[in-house]
Write a protein that holds these residues in place. Structure first.
Motif, PDB file in Angstrom:
ATOM      1  N   VAL A 131       0.826  -1.203   0.000  1.00  0.00           N
ATOM      2  CA  VAL A 131       0.000   0.000   0.000  1.00  0.00           C
ATOM      3  C   VAL A 131       0.866   1.261   0.000  1.00  0.00           C
ATOM      4  O   VAL A 131       1.750   1.428   0.849  1.00  0.00           O
ATOM      5  CB  VAL A 131      -0.929   0.006   1.224  1.00  0.00           C
ATOM      6  CG1 VAL A 131      -1.754   1.294   1.255  1.00  0.00           C
ATOM      7  CG2 VAL A 131      -1.845  -1.217   1.200  1.00  0.00           C
ATOM      8  N   GLY A 132       0.611   2.147  -0.959  1.00  0.00           N
ATOM      9  CA  GLY A 132       1.310   3.417  -1.017  1.00  0.00           C
ATOM     10  C   GLY A 132       2.721   3.343  -1.551  1.00  0.00           C
ATOM     11  O   GLY A 132       3.448   4.332  -1.519  1.00  0.00           O
ATOM     12  N   PHE A 133       3.138   2.165  -2.063  1.00  0.00           N
ATOM     13  CA  PHE A 133       4.517   1.982  -2.499  1.00  0.00           C
ATOM     14  C   PHE A 133       4.660   2.086  -4.013  1.00  0.00           C
ATOM     15  O   PHE A 133       5.364   1.315  -4.647  1.00  0.00           O
ATOM     16  CB  PHE A 133       5.064   0.642  -1.988  1.00  0.00           C
ATOM     17  CG  PHE A 133       5.748   0.749  -0.657  1.00  0.00           C
ATOM     18  CD1 PHE A 133       6.969   0.144  -0.432  1.00  0.00           C
ATOM     19  CD2 PHE A 133       5.179   1.465   0.386  1.00  0.00           C
ATOM     20  CE1 PHE A 133       7.612   0.239   0.794  1.00  0.00           C
ATOM     21  CE2 PHE A 133       5.799   1.574   1.608  1.00  0.00           C
ATOM     22  CZ  PHE A 133       7.028   0.970   1.817  1.00  0.00           C
ATOM     23  N   GLN A 134       3.968   3.074  -4.611  1.00  0.00           N
ATOM     24  CA  GLN A 134       4.219   3.381  -6.009  1.00  0.00           C
ATOM     25  C   GLN A 134       5.695   3.758  -6.151  1.00  0.00           C
ATOM     26  O   GLN A 134       6.260   4.395  -5.273  1.00  0.00           O
ATOM     27  CB  GLN A 134       3.344   4.535  -6.471  1.00  0.00           C
ATOM     28  CG  GLN A 134       1.857   4.277  -6.373  1.00  0.00           C
ATOM     29  CD  GLN A 134       1.306   4.525  -4.996  1.00  0.00           C
ATOM     30  OE1 GLN A 134       0.462   3.786  -4.514  1.00  0.00           O
ATOM     31  NE2 GLN A 134       1.771   5.564  -4.310  1.00  0.00           N
ATOM     32  N   THR A 135       6.293   3.372  -7.249  1.00  0.00           N
ATOM     33  CA  THR A 135       7.735   3.597  -7.354  1.00  0.00           C
ATOM     34  C   THR A 135       8.188   3.778  -8.795  1.00  0.00           C
ATOM     35  O   THR A 135       7.551   3.271  -9.727  1.00  0.00           O
ATOM     36  CB  THR A 135       8.509   2.422  -6.724  1.00  0.00           C
ATOM     37  OG1 THR A 135       9.910   2.688  -6.793  1.00  0.00           O
ATOM     38  CG2 THR A 135       8.205   1.113  -7.422  1.00  0.00           C
ATOM     39  N   LYS A 136       9.294   4.520  -8.949  1.00  0.00           N
ATOM     40  CA  LYS A 136       9.952   4.641 -10.245  1.00  0.00           C
ATOM     41  C   LYS A 136      11.336   3.987 -10.208  1.00  0.00           C
ATOM     42  O   LYS A 136      12.155   4.199 -11.099  1.00  0.00           O
ATOM     43  CB  LYS A 136      10.073   6.101 -10.666  1.00  0.00           C
ATOM     44  CG  LYS A 136      10.900   6.982  -9.735  1.00  0.00           C
ATOM     45  CD  LYS A 136      11.106   8.367 -10.326  1.00  0.00           C
ATOM     46  CE  LYS A 136      11.993   9.226  -9.439  1.00  0.00           C
ATOM     47  NZ  LYS A 136      12.342  10.509 -10.061  1.00  0.00           N
ATOM     48  N   MET A 137      11.609   3.198  -9.147  1.00  0.00           N
ATOM     49  CA  MET A 137      12.874   2.471  -9.100  1.00  0.00           C
ATOM     50  C   MET A 137      12.944   1.440 -10.217  1.00  0.00           C
ATOM     51  O   MET A 137      11.931   0.869 -10.621  1.00  0.00           O
ATOM     52  CB  MET A 137      13.026   1.758  -7.750  1.00  0.00           C
ATOM     53  CG  MET A 137      13.359   2.648  -6.586  1.00  0.00           C
ATOM     54  SD  MET A 137      13.714   1.693  -5.082  1.00  0.00           S
ATOM     55  CE  MET A 137      12.067   1.103  -4.660  1.00  0.00           C
ATOM     56  N   LYS A 138      14.157   1.198 -10.710  1.00  0.00           N
ATOM     57  CA  LYS A 138      14.349   0.148 -11.698  1.00  0.00           C
ATOM     58  C   LYS A 138      14.090  -1.210 -11.048  1.00  0.00           C
ATOM     59  O   LYS A 138      14.178  -1.365  -9.831  1.00  0.00           O
ATOM     60  CB  LYS A 138      15.771   0.223 -12.270  1.00  0.00           C
ATOM     61  CG  LYS A 138      16.009   1.484 -13.110  1.00  0.00           C
ATOM     62  CD  LYS A 138      17.399   1.522 -13.715  1.00  0.00           C
ATOM     63  CE  LYS A 138      17.580   2.762 -14.574  1.00  0.00           C
ATOM     64  NZ  LYS A 138      18.942   2.828 -15.171  1.00  0.00           N
ATOM     65  N   TYR A 139      13.762  -2.199 -11.871  1.00  0.00           N
ATOM     66  CA  TYR A 139      13.305  -3.479 -11.349  1.00  0.00           C
ATOM     67  C   TYR A 139      14.307  -4.122 -10.383  1.00  0.00           C
ATOM     68  O   TYR A 139      13.937  -4.600  -9.306  1.00  0.00           O
ATOM     69  CB  TYR A 139      13.006  -4.440 -12.497  1.00  0.00           C
ATOM     70  CG  TYR A 139      11.714  -4.143 -13.231  1.00  0.00           C
ATOM     71  CD1 TYR A 139      10.804  -3.208 -12.745  1.00  0.00           C
ATOM     72  CD2 TYR A 139      11.397  -4.807 -14.407  1.00  0.00           C
ATOM     73  CE1 TYR A 139       9.627  -2.943 -13.401  1.00  0.00           C
ATOM     74  CE2 TYR A 139      10.207  -4.551 -15.083  1.00  0.00           C
ATOM     75  CZ  TYR A 139       9.329  -3.615 -14.577  1.00  0.00           C
ATOM     76  OH  TYR A 139       8.154  -3.351 -15.224  1.00  0.00           O
ATOM     77  N   GLY A 140      15.581  -4.158 -10.761  1.00  0.00           N
ATOM     78  CA  GLY A 140      16.572  -4.773  -9.891  1.00  0.00           C
ATOM     79  C   GLY A 140      16.669  -4.077  -8.551  1.00  0.00           C
ATOM     80  O   GLY A 140      16.785  -4.716  -7.495  1.00  0.00           O
ATOM     81  N   ALA A 141      16.594  -2.750  -8.568  1.00  0.00           N
ATOM     82  CA  ALA A 141      16.656  -1.981  -7.329  1.00  0.00           C
ATOM     83  C   ALA A 141      15.430  -2.240  -6.459  1.00  0.00           C
ATOM     84  O   ALA A 141      15.536  -2.286  -5.227  1.00  0.00           O
ATOM     85  CB  ALA A 141      16.762  -0.490  -7.655  1.00  0.00           C
TER      86      ALA A 141
END
Length: 453
Positions: free
Chosen positions: A285-295
């Motif tokens: 919940v609330g963990f929308q992200t633009k981190m790359k997949y590996g990260a």
């Protein structure tokens, strides 16, 4: 001959518009480009597919504006709310939905309707005749987006939206995590245990923030200058605003007691919500992200209980577009320069599944009323639906127009009520009581006009 209405886009808004117009007697052609032409976020060709979340947010129709919007759509015979209720998942006071069966039911109901024909294929330009509703949402195809921009003479505004990851339940360490809704909210035991909680102490939280800030992120293409919608910020963007931001946002530890260590108050808590009826999938919940997949896998496996997490879907980010509706769309949701075309859904500048569907409901009803010779006024601004449409068609400042969720700040004040936090409960109840009466009256008036036509 029965009038024909074309609707472009089979998401929440397009599906609801088709349902409302078809039930009013129109022949409806629903154009959907998926699965032949895909998008970044969609995974199927089903109508009404849920993408970013499986939650319709609060279902409280006396103290919450989106819950009031739920109520209004149910009273209007809304397809989206009916299918959501049929596939509801335990989520405390929220309305969460088993997303795949929900979309399948929306698809089956529309395909079975005698007045609806679903046509596959991309619409690449704005039609010059006929009667149309454009409900292509924030992921409008490039070709159609360019055609809209050419017609309006203005660039569509844009913002970036992010998707949260989904975890396999059987990969979560339940010796560290536990099931509990915040403040044990809910009428049944299932509702009171609707969320899965992963606790962090101070050191774990600080290490998590460090990893989050240092992680590789997706970079925008040159020339992309859009901002974010504040209701769906990536967690790393929130962390950049201050190390405590997440602890007072999606990771707040209040209202929860860890049964594994009941005497220890967590410094922060990560919550996961059931994503399907089987309980095999949970979204963070609330963990929308633009981190790359590996990260993402490296950072999220630092969360206690998720050290060995398996991911059914990792998070991502995509560019959304919407119109500057206050300058382009009239109170009937028609494009001012081409009034045979209506717009509905998130492309109009409303934000959220429910708000999108509500604008589809309104566009479908307005189109049906116009084509059958009984024009329908917009609902009063004292209702949730009316407050939204008033905001996007002239209530908002055009120069600073941004996507908006429904909220009581859009409603005309009720005279004689206390302001501030102390009077908020009575004020919100007064808003909802007035809205319900006015919405009921608007529906009754529309039904009477239809009977006379």
């Amino acid at each position: 001959m029965t009038p024909e209405l074309h609707i472009v886009g089979g998401g929440m808004a397009g599906s609801e518009a088709a349902w409302q117009a078809a039930n009013a007697g129109l022949r409806v052609v629903l154009h959907e480009m998926r699965p032949g032409v895909g998008t970044f976020a969609h995974q199927t060709g089903l109508l009404g597919e849920m993408v970013c979340s499986n939650s319709f947010r609060s279902d409280d129709n006396e103290q919450n504006a989106v819950g009031l919007l739920h109520w209004e759509m149910r009273q209007a015979g809304g397809l989206i709310m009916d299918c959501a209720d049929r596939h509801r998942l335990p989520a405390g006071g929220a309305l969460a939905v088993d997303r795949d069966p929900f979309a399948q039911t929306v698809t089956d109901r529309l395909r079975a309707h005698p007045n609806v024909r679903v046509e596959a294929g991309e619409i690449t330009g704005l039609p010059r005749d006929g009667h149309w509703i454009i409900a292509t949402g924030p992921l409008t195809s490039s070709a159609l987006g360019q055609a809209i921009a050419a017609e309006t003479g203005a660039d569509a505004l844009a913002f970036f939206d992010a998707i949260a990851p989904i975890v396999y339940f059987d990969s979560i360490d339940m010796s560290k995590a536990w099931m509990q809704s915040r403040y044990d909210k809910g009428e049944t035991e299932e509702e009171r245990t609707a969320y899965l909680n992963c606790p962090m102490d101070r050191d774990q939280y600080e290490a998590f923030i460090d990893a989050l800030l240092a992680a590789d992120k997706t970079e925008f293409h040159q020339g992309e200058t859009a901002g974010y919608f504040d209701g769906c910020l990536p967690i790393e963007v929130m962390a950049e605003r201050g190390r405590e931001t997440l602890r007072f946002g999606p990771m707040k530890p209040i209202g929860l007691t860890n049964p594994h260590q009941p005497e220890v108050k967590p410094h922060a808590v990560v919550q996961l919500r059931r994503d399907n009826a089987l309980g095999t999938l949970y979204n963070i919940v609330g963990f929308q992200t633009k981190m790359k997949y590996g990260a993402q896998t490296d950072v999220f496996r630092r969360i206690p209980g998720l050290e060995n997490a398996g991911f059914a879907r990792l998070g991502g980010i995509h560019r959304n577009t919407f119109l500057n509706s206050p300058t382009l769309i009239d109170a009937q949701l028609r494009l001012r320069s081409a009034p045979h075309i209506r717009f509905a859904g998130q492309i109009t500048g409303v934000e959220g599944y429910v708000e999108s569907a509500a604008m589809g409901l309104l566009a479908g009803r307005m189109a049906a009323a116009e084509l059958t010779g009984r024009p329908l006024d917009a609902p009063p601004p004292t209702t949730a639906t009316g407050a939204l449409v008033t905001h996007i068609t002239g209530g908002a400042e055009a120069k600073t127009f941004q996507p908006m969720n429904v909220n009581f700040g859009l409603f005309p004040p009720v005279a004689g009520l206390k302001g501030g936090r102390r009077g908020r409960k009575d004020r919100y109840k007064a808003y909802t009581d007035r809205a319900k009466a006015d919405w009921t009256g608007w529906l009754a008036g529309a039904a009477l006009d239809a009977a006379r036509a």
